[in-house]
Design a protein around this motif. Structure first.
Motif, PDB file in Angstrom:
ATOM      1  N   ALA A  10       0.913  -1.155   0.001  1.00  8.85           N
ATOM      2  CA  ALA A  10      -0.032   0.184   0.082  1.00  8.85           C
ATOM      3  C   ALA A  10       0.803   1.371   0.237  1.00  8.85           C
ATOM      4  CB  ALA A  10      -0.977  -0.163   1.344  1.00  8.85           C
ATOM      5  N   MET A  11       2.001   1.274   0.721  1.00  6.56           N
ATOM      6  CA  MET A  11       2.803   2.429   0.710  1.00  6.56           C
ATOM      7  C   MET A  11       3.575   2.610  -0.703  1.00  6.56           C
ATOM      8  SD  MET A  11       4.670   2.117   4.496  1.00  6.56           S
ATOM      9  CE  MET A  11       5.461   3.670   4.483  1.00  6.56           C
ATOM     10  N   MET A  12       3.748   1.487  -1.415  1.00  3.04           N
ATOM     11  CA  MET A  12       4.363   1.668  -2.518  1.00  3.04           C
ATOM     12  C   MET A  12       3.478   2.243  -3.583  1.00  3.04           C
ATOM     13  SD  MET A  12       7.166   1.314  -4.752  1.00  3.04           S
ATOM     14  CE  MET A  12       7.910   0.223  -3.929  1.00  3.04           C
ATOM     15  N   LYS A  13       2.225   2.048  -3.423  1.00  2.00           N
ATOM     16  CA  LYS A  13       1.128   2.736  -4.362  1.00  2.00           C
ATOM     17  C   LYS A  13       0.757   4.000  -3.999  1.00  2.00           C
ATOM     18  CE  LYS A  13      -3.601   2.082  -5.896  1.00  2.00           C
ATOM     19  NZ  LYS A  13      -4.883   1.123  -6.002  1.00  2.00           N
ATOM     20  N   ASP A  14       1.133   4.369  -2.590  1.00  2.00           N
ATOM     21  CA  ASP A  14       0.658   5.567  -2.110  1.00  2.00           C
ATOM     22  C   ASP A  14       1.774   6.645  -2.197  1.00  2.00           C
ATOM     23  OD1 ASP A  14      -1.369   7.395  -0.682  1.00  2.00           O
ATOM     24  OD2 ASP A  14      -0.202   7.221   1.255  1.00  2.00           O
ATOM     25  N   SER A  15       3.006   6.098  -2.567  1.00  2.00           N
ATOM     26  CA  SER A  15       4.231   6.926  -2.681  1.00  2.00           C
ATOM     27  C   SER A  15       4.179   7.354  -4.150  1.00  2.00           C
ATOM     28  CB  SER A  15       5.441   6.279  -2.566  1.00  2.00           C
ATOM     29  OG  SER A  15       5.672   5.179  -3.429  1.00  2.00           O
ATOM     30  N   THR A 121      17.064  16.786  15.603  1.00  2.00           N
ATOM     31  CA  THR A 121      16.180  17.631  14.801  1.00  2.00           C
ATOM     32  C   THR A 121      15.407  16.774  13.899  1.00  2.00           C
ATOM     33  OG1 THR A 121      17.853  19.313  14.805  1.00  2.00           O
ATOM     34  CG2 THR A 121      16.285  19.513  13.307  1.00  2.00           C
ATOM     35  N   VAL A 122      14.159  16.902  13.880  1.00  2.00           N
ATOM     36  CA  VAL A 122      13.423  16.038  12.778  1.00  2.00           C
ATOM     37  C   VAL A 122      12.728  17.142  11.459  1.00  2.00           C
ATOM     38  CG1 VAL A 122      12.805  14.192  14.520  1.00  2.00           C
ATOM     39  CG2 VAL A 122      11.544  16.349  14.458  1.00  2.00           C
ATOM     40  N   GLN A 123      12.701  16.494  10.699  1.00  2.00           N
ATOM     41  CA  GLN A 123      12.170  17.126   9.343  1.00  2.00           C
ATOM     42  C   GLN A 123      11.339  16.258   8.694  1.00  2.00           C
ATOM     43  OE1 GLN A 123      15.173  19.032   7.266  1.00  2.00           O
ATOM     44  NE2 GLN A 123      13.971  19.647   5.549  1.00  2.00           N
ATOM     45  N   GLN A 124      10.081  16.801   7.940  1.00  2.00           N
ATOM     46  CA  GLN A 124       9.416  16.189   7.168  1.00  2.00           C
ATOM     47  C   GLN A 124       9.092  16.637   5.835  1.00  2.00           C
ATOM     48  OE1 GLN A 124       5.052  16.554   7.379  1.00  2.00           O
ATOM     49  NE2 GLN A 124       5.280  17.638   9.447  1.00  2.00           N
ATOM     50  N   GLU A 125       9.049  15.808   4.937  1.00  2.00           N
ATOM     51  CA  GLU A 125       8.810  16.116   3.560  1.00  2.00           C
ATOM     52  C   GLU A 125       7.965  15.219   3.025  1.00  2.00           C
ATOM     53  OE1 GLU A 125      12.520  15.838   0.854  1.00  2.00           O
ATOM     54  OE2 GLU A 125      13.337  15.285   2.482  1.00  2.00           O
ATOM     55  N   LYS A 126       7.269  15.258   1.646  1.00  2.00           N
ATOM     56  CA  LYS A 126       6.400  14.161   1.081  1.00  2.00           C
ATOM     57  C   LYS A 126       7.418  13.230   0.511  1.00  2.00           C
ATOM     58  CE  LYS A 126       2.742  13.245  -2.059  1.00  2.00           C
ATOM     59  NZ  LYS A 126       1.756  13.401  -2.931  1.00  2.00           N
ATOM     60  N   PHE A 127       7.103  11.917   0.661  1.00  2.00           N
ATOM     61  CA  PHE A 127       7.846  11.001   0.059  1.00  2.00           C
ATOM     62  C   PHE A 127       7.302  10.696  -1.318  1.00  2.00           C
ATOM     63  CE2 PHE A 127       8.732   6.542  -1.132  1.00  2.00           C
ATOM     64  CZ  PHE A 127       9.937   6.538  -0.865  1.00  2.00           C
ATOM     65  N   LEU A 128       7.964  10.563  -2.229  1.00  2.00           N
ATOM     66  CA  LEU A 128       7.600  10.096  -3.697  1.00  2.00           C
ATOM     67  C   LEU A 128       8.739   9.119  -4.144  1.00  2.00           C
ATOM     68  CD1 LEU A 128       6.669  13.524  -5.823  1.00  2.00           C
ATOM     69  CD2 LEU A 128       4.902  11.358  -5.034  1.00  2.00           C
ATOM     70  N   TYR A 129       7.961   7.974  -4.364  1.00  2.00           N
ATOM     71  CA  TYR A 129       8.946   6.831  -5.014  1.00  2.00           C
ATOM     72  C   TYR A 129       9.412   7.177  -6.443  1.00  2.00           C
ATOM     73  CZ  TYR A 129      10.449   2.205  -6.574  1.00  2.00           C
ATOM     74  OH  TYR A 129      10.846   1.242  -7.130  1.00  2.00           O
ATOM     75  N   ARG A 130       8.335   7.464  -7.358  1.00  2.00           N
ATOM     76  CA  ARG A 130       8.472   7.691  -8.534  1.00  2.00           C
ATOM     77  C   ARG A 130       7.912   8.956  -9.198  1.00  2.00           C
ATOM     78  NH1 ARG A 130       8.059   2.517 -11.048  1.00  2.00           N
ATOM     79  NH2 ARG A 130       5.915   2.922 -10.880  1.00  2.00           N
ATOM     80  N   MET A 131       8.564   9.820  -9.715  1.00  2.00           N
ATOM     81  CA  MET A 131       7.986  10.979 -10.240  1.00  2.00           C
ATOM     82  C   MET A 131       7.156  10.596 -11.545  1.00  2.00           C
ATOM     83  SD  MET A 131       7.139  14.291  -9.374  1.00  2.00           S
ATOM     84  CE  MET A 131       8.693  14.656  -8.421  1.00  2.00           C
ATOM     85  N   GLU A 132       5.862  10.882 -11.790  1.00  2.00           N
ATOM     86  CA  GLU A 132       5.161  10.840 -12.846  1.00  2.00           C
ATOM     87  C   GLU A 132       4.867  11.902 -13.413  1.00  2.00           C
ATOM     88  OE1 GLU A 132       2.079   8.613 -10.793  1.00  2.00           O
ATOM     89  OE2 GLU A 132       3.261   6.827 -11.093  1.00  2.00           O
ATOM     90  N   PRO A 133       5.514  12.559 -14.656  1.00  2.00           N
ATOM     91  CA  PRO A 133       5.171  13.831 -14.980  1.00  2.00           C
ATOM     92  C   PRO A 133       3.630  13.960 -15.397  1.00  2.00           C
ATOM     93  CG  PRO A 133       7.286  12.828 -15.947  1.00  2.00           C
ATOM     94  CD  PRO A 133       6.529  11.746 -15.331  1.00  2.00           C
ATOM     95  N   GLU A 134       3.240  12.883 -16.016  1.00  2.00           N
ATOM     96  CA  GLU A 134       1.652  13.379 -16.506  1.00  2.00           C
ATOM     97  C   GLU A 134       0.764  13.453 -15.342  1.00  2.00           C
ATOM     98  OE1 GLU A 134       2.308   8.816 -16.055  1.00  2.00           O
ATOM     99  OE2 GLU A 134       3.377  10.461 -16.785  1.00  2.00           O
TER     100      GLU A 134
END
Length: 172
Positions: A10-15, A121-134
């Motif tokens: 699910a995380m792979m799909k959500d990423s 120190t902790v920092q967050q950012e959105k995780f993206l596995y693969r950028m899909e330009p479309e």
């Protein structure tokens, strides 16, 4: 182990940027069918486990009991669950605000932890596995409310758990 494998799938799909939130407004029956997929169920279950761990088992259980009592033989919305949890936490935590950052936004955060001496120190950012330009949309500024739990040398996992709510891009 099986549930853990499902979580990682699910995380792979959500990423992927083509993912969808766990909850969103729908306009057609096709959109309703799309919402009830493995991502919604597995991510939803994972979020409930995260909340249970953060609130503690007893507080979470009490919130579920209030929710079931208040809505037995009736219909409910997701906000009703969070409102029930808020009743139990007595205003010490806005569960609705915390959970909306997870269920109304697709994806999940990557949390980076840096230790310098005794400072963390902790920092967050959105995780993206693969950028899909479309399907790319810019939501890099999005901030989740992330319940972080930790232990120290004077407090192990079985005796006590310290908690910190990361509700901004970075914190200490």
């Amino acid at each position: 182990e099986d549930f853990l494998n499902l979580i990682f799938k699910a995380m792979m799909k959500d990423s992927l940027n083509s993912s969808h939130p766990v909850s969103s407004a729908v306009q057609s029956s096709e959109q309703i069918e799309e919402m009830f997929d493995a991502l919604s169920y597995i991510k939803g279950a994972s979020l409930l486990l995260m909340l249970k761990h953060y609130l503690t088992k007893d507080v979470f259980q009490a919130g579920i009991e209030v929710y079931l009592h208040n809505h037995n033989y009736g219909s409910a919305h997701s906000d009703d669950m969070w409102d029930s949890m808020n009743e139990i936490t007595n205003g010490t935590l806005d569960v609705k605000k915390l959970m909306k950052t997870w269920i109304l936004h697709k994806g999940f955060p990557l949390v980076t932890v840096v230790r310098k001496g005794k400072n963390i120190t902790v920092q967050q950012e959105k995780f993206l596995y693969r950028m899909e330009p479309e399907n790319w949309t810019s939501d890099a500024s999005y901030v989740w409310q992330i319940p972080l739990t930790y232990i120290t040398s004077s407090c192990n996992f079985t005796h006590c758990t310290n908690a910190y709510l990361l509700d901004q891009k970075s914190g200490m």
